[in-house]
Design an enzyme around this catalytic site. Structure first.
Site, PDB file in Angstrom:
ATOM      1  N   VAL A  84      -8.708   2.886 -12.575  1.00 50.50           N
ATOM      2  CA  VAL A  84      -9.881   3.457 -13.239  1.00 50.50           C
ATOM      3  C   VAL A  84      -9.546   3.945 -14.658  1.00 50.50           C
ATOM      4  CG1 VAL A  84     -11.610   5.304 -13.070  1.00 50.50           C
ATOM      5  CG2 VAL A  84     -10.816   4.175 -11.018  1.00 50.50           C
ATOM      6  N   TYR A  85      -8.297   4.370 -14.880  1.00 48.53           N
ATOM      7  CA  TYR A  85      -7.932   4.910 -16.196  1.00 48.53           C
ATOM      8  C   TYR A  85      -7.628   3.837 -17.239  1.00 48.53           C
ATOM      9  CZ  TYR A  85      -8.017   9.770 -14.527  1.00 48.53           C
ATOM     10  OH  TYR A  85      -8.403  11.001 -14.042  1.00 48.53           O
ATOM     11  N   ASP A 109       0.854  -1.177   0.000  1.00 51.81           N
ATOM     12  CA  ASP A 109       0.000   0.000   0.000  1.00 51.81           C
ATOM     13  C   ASP A 109       0.901   1.242   0.000  1.00 51.81           C
ATOM     14  OD1 ASP A 109      -1.621   2.160   0.744  1.00 51.81           O
ATOM     15  OD2 ASP A 109      -2.864   0.911   2.048  1.00 51.81           O
ATOM     16  N   GLY A 130      -9.403   4.866  -5.735  1.00 49.90           N
ATOM     17  CA  GLY A 130      -8.099   4.205  -5.875  1.00 49.90           C
ATOM     18  C   GLY A 130      -7.039   4.789  -4.961  1.00 49.90           C
ATOM     19  N   VAL A 131      -5.838   4.952  -5.504  1.00 50.25           N
ATOM     20  CA  VAL A 131      -4.706   5.493  -4.744  1.00 50.25           C
ATOM     21  C   VAL A 131      -5.046   6.871  -4.182  1.00 50.25           C
ATOM     22  CG1 VAL A 131      -2.294   6.175  -4.870  1.00 50.25           C
ATOM     23  CG2 VAL A 131      -3.113   4.397  -6.350  1.00 50.25           C
ATOM     24  N   ASP A 132      -5.650   7.684  -5.013  1.00 55.37           N
ATOM     25  CA  ASP A 132      -6.000   9.052  -4.646  1.00 55.37           C
ATOM     26  C   ASP A 132      -6.879   9.061  -3.388  1.00 55.37           C
ATOM     27  OD1 ASP A 132      -6.071  11.764  -5.023  1.00 55.37           O
ATOM     28  OD2 ASP A 132      -7.540  11.727  -6.654  1.00 55.37           O
ATOM     29  N   ASN A 140      -6.463  12.898 -10.140  1.00 58.09           N
ATOM     30  CA  ASN A 140      -7.163  13.344 -11.347  1.00 58.09           C
ATOM     31  C   ASN A 140      -6.993  14.850 -11.432  1.00 58.09           C
ATOM     32  OD1 ASN A 140      -9.433  14.684  -9.981  1.00 58.09           O
ATOM     33  ND2 ASN A 140      -9.949  12.585  -9.377  1.00 58.09           N
ATOM     34  N   SER A 199      -2.309   5.101 -13.899  1.00 55.97           N
ATOM     35  CA  SER A 199      -3.258   4.864 -15.013  1.00 55.97           C
ATOM     36  C   SER A 199      -3.766   3.428 -15.140  1.00 55.97           C
ATOM     37  CB  SER A 199      -2.682   5.309 -16.382  1.00 55.97           C
ATOM     38  OG  SER A 199      -2.615   6.711 -16.466  1.00 55.97           O
ATOM     39  N   THR A 200      -3.328   2.512 -14.261  1.00 59.97           N
ATOM     40  CA  THR A 200      -3.723   1.105 -14.444  1.00 59.97           C
ATOM     41  C   THR A 200      -5.000   0.728 -13.699  1.00 59.97           C
ATOM     42  OG1 THR A 200      -2.438   0.256 -12.570  1.00 59.97           O
ATOM     43  CG2 THR A 200      -1.309   0.424 -14.705  1.00 59.97           C
TER      44      THR A 200
END
Ligand code: ADP
Length: 171
Positions: A125-126, A10, A32-34, A24, A122-123
């Protein structure tokens, strides 16, 4: 000398100088990470992001660029927010994904961060396919990393599949 390392785990738990956020463009949080970074890092991060929106980045942070804030309650000192490209099968956006890594390392260097952790930008939701994203990310870091400026650049992969993709890319 800067070493590129991989860990499964994590990113919010990494004891490094700076962690990179797959943000974003709004800089106001997401999933996600954000989401994990804002949740665990506390409100200071969001406050600085809001201030960035009110000043330099009124229209949001453009894709491929990077900007730092405090890391709030996280073990790291800084969060470097970067906006990855949304994957598109009919358009090559790999230059933007490379740029995220290059720009994040440039920001880290300006901050004096010697250890930096990246998620697999980017892997999620993107939608970028993992193997491709891993190859692009590893190559971009290998090319951009200033061996005098950094001790370690760590990719933090959330699951086994992502770890394996980055392991292959590093070979
Ligand atoms: P993006 O919008 O750039 O695709 P995401 O946050 O949706 O970003 O996902 C990016 C990657 O980060 C995905 O591979 C996802 O599994 C992974 N991920 C999600 N949460 C964490 C976390 N806490 N630490 C490290 N990686 C994470």
């Amino acid at each position: 000398m800067a070493v590129i390392t991989l860990v499964q785990g994590d990113i919010t738990e990494q004891h490094v100088d700076a962690i990179v956020n797959a943000a974003n463009s709004s800089l106001l949080g997401g999933g996600g990470v954000d989401g994990a970074i804002h949740r665990k890092g506390g409100k200071k991060i969001l406050e600085e992001c809001r201030a960035l929106r009110a000043s330099r980045y009124g229209k949001g942070l453009p894709t491929g660029l990077a900007v730092p804030t405090t890391a709030g309650l996280l073990p790291a000192r800084w969060v470097i927010h970067t906006v990855g490209p949304v994957y598109a099968a009919d358009e090559d956006r790999s230059g933007l994904l490379e740029s995220c890594h290059r720009e994040s390392l440039a920001v880290a260097r300006e901050l004096g961060a010697r250890t930096v952790a990246f998620p697999a930008i980017s892997t999620g939701v993107y939608g970028w396919p993992l193997d491709s994203a891993a190859r692009i990310a590893v190559r971009a870091v290998q090319q951009a990393v200033d061996k005098a400026a950094f001790d370690e650049v760590r990719f933090v992969l959330f699951d086994e599949r992502a770890y394996a993709a980055f392991e292959d890319a590093l070979r």
